[in-house]
Design a protein around this motif. Structure first.
Motif, PDB file in Angstrom:
ATOM      1  N   GLU A 274      34.038  34.911  80.851  1.00 50.69           N
ATOM      2  CA  GLU A 274      33.491  34.073  79.779  1.00 50.69           C
ATOM      3  C   GLU A 274      34.233  32.735  79.716  1.00 50.69           C
ATOM      4  N   ALA A 275      35.563  32.806  79.854  1.00 48.63           N
ATOM      5  CA  ALA A 275      36.356  31.574  79.865  1.00 48.63           C
ATOM      6  C   ALA A 275      35.984  30.692  81.054  1.00 48.63           C
ATOM      7  N   LEU A 276      35.726  31.295  82.205  1.00 47.57           N
ATOM      8  CA  LEU A 276      35.303  30.542  83.387  1.00 47.57           C
ATOM      9  C   LEU A 276      33.948  29.882  83.164  1.00 47.57           C
ATOM     10  N   GLU A 277      33.000  30.648  82.651  1.00 47.39           N
ATOM     11  CA  GLU A 277      31.635  30.142  82.485  1.00 47.39           C
ATOM     12  C   GLU A 277      31.586  28.999  81.488  1.00 47.39           C
ATOM     13  N   ARG A 278      32.340  29.135  80.389  1.00 51.28           N
ATOM     14  CA  ARG A 278      32.295  28.134  79.328  1.00 51.28           C
ATOM     15  C   ARG A 278      33.430  27.111  79.435  1.00 51.28           C
ATOM     16  N   GLU A 279      34.273  27.273  80.452  1.00 52.22           N
ATOM     17  CA  GLU A 279      35.411  26.382  80.668  1.00 52.22           C
ATOM     18  C   GLU A 279      36.295  26.325  79.421  1.00 52.22           C
ATOM     19  N   LEU A 280      36.723  27.499  78.983  1.00 51.02           N
ATOM     20  CA  LEU A 280      37.562  27.640  77.798  1.00 51.02           C
ATOM     21  C   LEU A 280      38.920  28.233  78.165  1.00 51.02           C
ATOM     22  N   PRO A 281      39.951  27.936  77.389  1.00 52.91           N
ATOM     23  CA  PRO A 281      41.230  28.621  77.571  1.00 52.91           C
ATOM     24  C   PRO A 281      41.099  30.106  77.216  1.00 52.91           C
ATOM     25  N   LEU A 282      41.929  30.921  77.845  1.00 53.50           N
ATOM     26  CA  LEU A 282      41.967  32.356  77.573  1.00 53.50           C
ATOM     27  C   LEU A 282      43.316  32.702  76.953  1.00 53.50           C
TER      28      LEU A 282
ATOM     29  N   LEU B 187      41.958  36.252  86.727  1.00 56.34           N
ATOM     30  CA  LEU B 187      42.950  35.264  86.311  1.00 56.34           C
ATOM     31  C   LEU B 187      43.247  34.271  87.433  1.00 56.34           C
ATOM     32  N   ALA B 188      43.196  34.735  88.669  1.00 56.31           N
ATOM     33  CA  ALA B 188      43.392  33.825  89.804  1.00 56.31           C
ATOM     34  C   ALA B 188      42.289  32.761  89.831  1.00 56.31           C
ATOM     35  N   ARG B 189      41.075  33.149  89.499  1.00 55.05           N
ATOM     36  CA  ARG B 189      39.970  32.185  89.453  1.00 55.05           C
ATOM     37  C   ARG B 189      40.176  31.170  88.325  1.00 55.05           C
ATOM     38  N   LEU B 190      40.699  31.622  87.186  1.00 55.26           N
ATOM     39  CA  LEU B 190      41.023  30.698  86.100  1.00 55.26           C
ATOM     40  C   LEU B 190      42.061  29.680  86.566  1.00 55.26           C
ATOM     41  N   HIS B 191      43.069  30.171  87.292  1.00 57.38           N
ATOM     42  CA  HIS B 191      44.118  29.292  87.787  1.00 57.38           C
ATOM     43  C   HIS B 191      43.547  28.250  88.754  1.00 57.38           C
ATOM     44  N   GLU B 192      42.651  28.676  89.611  1.00 57.57           N
ATOM     45  CA  GLU B 192      42.034  27.749  90.565  1.00 57.57           C
ATOM     46  C   GLU B 192      41.223  26.668  89.854  1.00 57.57           C
ATOM     47  N   ARG B 193      40.612  27.028  88.740  1.00 56.31           N
ATOM     48  CA  ARG B 193      39.807  26.070  87.970  1.00 56.31           C
ATOM     49  C   ARG B 193      40.644  25.264  86.974  1.00 56.31           C
ATOM     50  N   ARG B 194      41.953  25.535  86.941  1.00 58.30           N
ATOM     51  CA  ARG B 194      42.877  24.847  86.038  1.00 58.30           C
ATOM     52  C   ARG B 194      42.513  25.054  84.572  1.00 58.30           C
ATOM     53  N   LEU B 195      42.057  26.261  84.259  1.00 64.38           N
ATOM     54  CA  LEU B 195      41.782  26.630  82.870  1.00 64.38           C
ATOM     55  C   LEU B 195      42.984  27.395  82.326  1.00 64.38           C
TER      56      LEU B 195
ATOM     57  N   ILE C  51      50.725  28.056  69.924  1.00 63.86           N
ATOM     58  CA  ILE C  51      49.626  28.162  70.888  1.00 63.86           C
ATOM     59  C   ILE C  51      48.732  26.932  70.806  1.00 63.86           C
ATOM     60  N   ALA C  52      48.431  26.479  69.591  1.00 64.18           N
ATOM     61  CA  ALA C  52      47.596  25.286  69.437  1.00 64.18           C
ATOM     62  C   ALA C  52      48.266  24.066  70.071  1.00 64.18           C
ATOM     63  N   GLN C  53      49.579  23.936  69.888  1.00 59.38           N
ATOM     64  CA  GLN C  53      50.307  22.812  70.484  1.00 59.38           C
ATOM     65  C   GLN C  53      50.264  22.881  72.008  1.00 59.38           C
ATOM     66  N   LEU C  54      50.438  24.087  72.562  1.00 59.41           N
ATOM     67  CA  LEU C  54      50.352  24.260  74.007  1.00 59.41           C
ATOM     68  C   LEU C  54      48.963  23.893  74.525  1.00 59.41           C
ATOM     69  N   LEU C  55      47.932  24.332  73.812  1.00 58.60           N
ATOM     70  CA  LEU C  55      46.567  24.047  74.252  1.00 58.60           C
ATOM     71  C   LEU C  55      46.267  22.553  74.205  1.00 58.60           C
ATOM     72  N   ARG C  56      46.757  21.877  73.180  1.00 56.80           N
ATOM     73  CA  ARG C  56      46.534  20.427  73.108  1.00 56.80           C
ATOM     74  C   ARG C  56      47.207  19.720  74.286  1.00 56.80           C
ATOM     75  N   HIS C  57      48.356  20.247  74.703  1.00 60.85           N
ATOM     76  CA  HIS C  57      49.058  19.663  75.849  1.00 60.85           C
ATOM     77  C   HIS C  57      48.341  20.003  77.160  1.00 60.85           C
TER      78      HIS C  57
END
Length: 285
Positions: free
Chosen positions: A148-156, A184-192, A270-276
């Protein structure tokens, strides 16, 4: 008149006062007797010593997600009993008892949410469901959350609390380690971004797969984190293990955990990390 009679305090056989278990809790850290309502207001953190009590998945979701933002996914998924496994009790009976006790079908809750306005996919494990063990459905729900994170390009974001693989499902359980790691490897490849939160306890096959694969690994103070137990490790390597070597603080000191963080600071961190990590990024929600 019975109204005006003073009731006698009941004493236990040892002469101690009975403390109602549904009103008070004893802190394992400092021994303080805590009023449960006060403890709940403090997010399950002892106000005297900072010891972190275990809390259920629903409380983590309430803690992390913005109000009314969490939308659960795959709530109806439930494990079967492919091996017809039985030890002291049939596995099917254990599942039914866990569902009745927790009101959930499995040991993980997944869905979409917002954290300080940032859209994410969130998965939270519940240790009260068969020790948060990872069976085939837990692995599938974590993998689906990743997809779902991959499809919608969202953080997990995954909050782990687990005794490890659910051995009543044998190889079906162990296969989930590879499946979740591959997503998770696919998320890493997509830089999510993938942020892993380790709570007490995070052990076994969960530690050996998705729990330790975060771009950032956070842990709660005092959390037990490890793969095998100290006795097994000590007998295998024939060495005396250092004190507290499977604690969150020890792992932070040795670079396995990025930061040990008080639960009350978790959402903001977590919010601060995501903003970064997501600077300049626009999600497909």
């Amino acid at each position: 008149m019975a109204w005006f009679r003073r009731q006698k305090t009941r004493l236990s056989p040892e002469g101690r006062r009975d403390v109602p278990s549904d009103v008070f809790s004893k802190c394992d850290g400092c021994g303080e007797i805590l009023y449960r309502e006060r403890l709940a207001r403090n997010l399950g953190v002892c106000p005297e010593c900072g010891n972190h009590f275990r809390i259920p998945a629903a409380q983590y979701i309430e803690l992390l997600a913005d109000p009314d933002s969490f939308e659960e996914a795959d709530a109806g998924m439930a494990s079967g009993d492919p091996l017809e496994f039985a030890d002291l009790k049939a596995y099917g009976d254990r599942l039914e008892a866990a569902r009745a006790r927790t009101g959930r079908n499995e040991a993980v809750v997944t869905g979409r949410a917002r954290i300080e306005g940032i859209p994410v996919v969130l998965a939270v494990m519940d240790f009260s469901f068969i020790g948060g063990s990872m069976g085939s459905v837990v692995g599938e729900k974590i993998a689906r959350a990743g997809r779902e994170a991959l499809e919608r390009e969202l953080p997990l974001i995954v909050v782990s609390a687990s005794g490890g693989a659910r051995m009543m499902e044998g190889i079906y359980s162990l296969m989930q380690m590879a499946k979740t790691s591959a997503v998770l490897a696919r998320l890493h490849e997509r830089r999510l971004p993938y942020i892993s939160v380790l709570t007490d306890p995070t052990t076994g096959g969960v530690t050996a797969s998705y729990a330790m694969l975060g771009d950032v690994n956070l842990a709660e103070p005092g959390a037990l984190i490890g793969f095998a137990g100290p006795r097994v490790i000590g007998e295998t390597i024939k060495q005396e293990l250092p004190p507290g070597f499977q604690s969150a603080e020890f792992l932070e000191e040795h670079g396995m955990v990025d930061r040990v963080l008080d639960r009350r600071e978790l959402k903001g961190a977590i919010a601060q990390l995501l903003r970064h990590l997501c600077a300049g990024w626009r999600p497909r929600v």
